[in-house]
Enzyme design. Structure first.
Site, PDB file in Angstrom:
ATOM      1  N   ASP A 179      34.346  39.898  39.286  1.00 13.36           N
ATOM      2  CA  ASP A 179      35.708  40.306  39.638  1.00 13.36           C
ATOM      3  C   ASP A 179      36.658  39.213  39.163  1.00 13.36           C
ATOM      4  OD1 ASP A 179      37.912  41.537  40.707  1.00 13.36           O
ATOM      5  OD2 ASP A 179      37.409  41.140  42.792  1.00 13.36           O
ATOM      6  N   ASP A 224      39.431  45.003  35.703  1.00 10.75           N
ATOM      7  CA  ASP A 224      39.129  43.600  35.985  1.00 10.75           C
ATOM      8  C   ASP A 224      37.825  43.385  36.736  1.00 10.75           C
ATOM      9  OD1 ASP A 224      39.945  44.728  38.339  1.00 10.75           O
ATOM     10  OD2 ASP A 224      41.388  43.174  38.873  1.00 10.75           O
ATOM     11  N   GLU A 225      36.942  44.391  36.798  1.00  8.93           N
ATOM     12  CA  GLU A 225      35.667  44.166  37.474  1.00  8.93           C
ATOM     13  C   GLU A 225      34.580  45.045  36.885  1.00  8.93           C
ATOM     14  OE1 GLU A 225      35.099  45.488  41.542  1.00  8.93           O
ATOM     15  OE2 GLU A 225      36.971  46.626  41.449  1.00  8.93           O
TER      16      GLU A 225
END
Length: 441
Positions: free
Chosen positions: A11, A106-107
């Site tokens: 993350d 973003d993860e």
């Protein structure tokens, strides 16, 4: 459940805000908030400097402004910059394993066993440190927190235990020791309503939840939700890594600072949203048959109107024309607080190119449809948005520091420069142009 800690969750830390601080040296170490900066906007991401004041994602921007001291920066999102960084990160992860499940920009989850790695705790910890170092080097300093465990659940929770720039490995057999002391809100599926019901029953930690019988959870939450909570509280999660997800729709929307009832203004906004959707479709190599317009009123009542074509399209003009016809069927007399455009029923090709406009076979717009209206240029004060990338013919690249009253203020700096000077220009200065995001390497 796996017998080794072979699932990794990455993350990126406050990704949007971190990328803004990377690209804007003058903002490093300062509170930065990214989101809708108008009165009714909400926070998309807050930097860790802003989080110390209690600012969080999904908080109304007005509340964030009340909490933060002077000197904080409020920026509109630059999704192209975020996508570029995301692509670099995901490419690095795919070098680690062929099984990478990107959950959001973003993860991602990574199946380390599928990459042939030794998943005993010491070697997998060393591998994770190498991955984190490579990501920071490749993205110009953007950091990520990593969790590794025997399931998606454990890896996801572990990545959140030591933020920012953290690393937590939960070895096989240590799952319950790690999970049970944590707040029950750490579990998937425990939102505010579920958390309140559990609190009333005296359940505050995951361990408290694991101590309850299944029959209690079924009575409170029903078969599906109750069974899910029962399993997760016991770290019972056997979901596999899914390397690709089908995109179901592509959309864009705008929340207005004040309710808008002027159809001309709404039409111009709709044109811009349709153009953004078309650009995203083409970047993803997709096209779609169904165009949807979403409208939300002051009381949060939301309605949608949709139209489905015979053939898929990624043409901006086609999407715009269809969206305008749909907007004509929506009552805007009381004003709209939000307007959106989406395209669904997606495929990997577009049919429009087979029938050039003007040929006998080309699809035609029904005679009852209003004539297409060319979008009018936005007023000078609204053309520039705080945080967007610009270039000046004389001073070079920079970003919008602020705009209003016919003026625009620009700070001239980039990710590879020291904090730069600030200059103010007329909003219609012909030497000032919008620009692509700067390169960080």
């Amino acid at each position: 459940m796996r017998r080794a800690a072979s699932i990794m969750h990455l993350d990126l830390d406050a990704a949007f805000a971190s990328i803004e601080q990377r690209d804007k040296p003058s903002l490093r170490g300062r509170p930065v908030v990214v989101g809708g900066i108008a009165g009714r906007g909400v926070v998309a991401t807050a930097s860790y400097e802003a989080r110390t004041f209690g600012v969080r994602s999904a908080m109304p921007m007005a509340e964030a402004r009340r909490r933060l001291p002077s000197g904080a920066a409020y920026l509109v999102p630059r999704f192209e910059a975020y996508r570029r960084t995301s692509q670099v990160v995901m490419e690095l992860l795919r070098e680690v394993s062929p099984l990478v499940e990107q959950v959001s920009i973003d993860e991602a989850f990574v199946d380390l066993a599928a990459g042939g790695h030794d998943c005993a705790v010491p070697p997998v910890t060393a591998l994770a440190r190498q991955i984190k170092d490579r990501i920071a080097a490749a993205t110009g300093g953007v950091t990520g927190s990593v969790g590794i465990g025997s399931s998606k659940l454990v890896a996801k929770i572990a990545s959140d235990l030591d933020k920012p720039d953290g690393l937590t490995v939960v070895g096989a057999g240590r799952e319950l020791d790690t999970l049970h002391p944590l707040p029950v809100t750490k579990l998937w599926g425990v939102g505010p309503a579920t958390a309140e019901r559990l609190r009333q029953a005296g359940i505050r930690t995951i361990g408290d939840l694991a101590a309850r019988e299944l029959v209690d959870l079924l009575a409170w939450f029903g078969q599906a939700h109750g069974t899910g909570l029962y399993r997760l509280a016991r770290a019972d999660d056997d979901r596999a890594i899914v390397p690709e997800r089908d995109t179901k729709s592509v959309s864009a929307e705008e929340t207005f600072g004040t309710d808008v009832a002027d159809r001309a203004v709404l039409g111009r906004e709709l044109d811009q949203l349709a153009e953004r959707v078309a650009q995203r479709l083409r970047k993803a190599g997709l096209s779609g048959r169904t165009v949807t317009v979403k409208a939300r009123y002051f009381d949060f009542t939301t309605i949608t109107r949709s139209a489905t074509r015979d053939q898929p399209t990624d043409e901006p003009r086609t999407i715009t024309d269809t969206a305008r016809r749909l907007l004509a069927d929506i009552d805007v007399t009381s004003g709209l607080r939000l307007l959106g455009v989406g395209v669904s029923a997606l495929s990997e090709f577009a049919q429009d190119g087979l029938f050039p406009v003007g040929t006998a076979e080309a699809p035609t717009i029904p005679a009852t449809a209003p004539a297409p209206v060319e979008p009018a240029p936005p007023p000078p004060d609204t053309e520039w948005r705080t945080g967007q990338d610009v270039r000046h013919d004389e001073h070079g690249p920079g970003w919008v520091w602020g705009a209003g009253l016919g003026r625009v203020t620009v700070r001239f700096e980039g990710p590879l420069t020291p904090p730069g000077p600030v200059r103010t220009f007329r909003a219609d200065d012909p030497a000032l142009h919008r620009a692509d995001p700067p390169a960080w390497r």
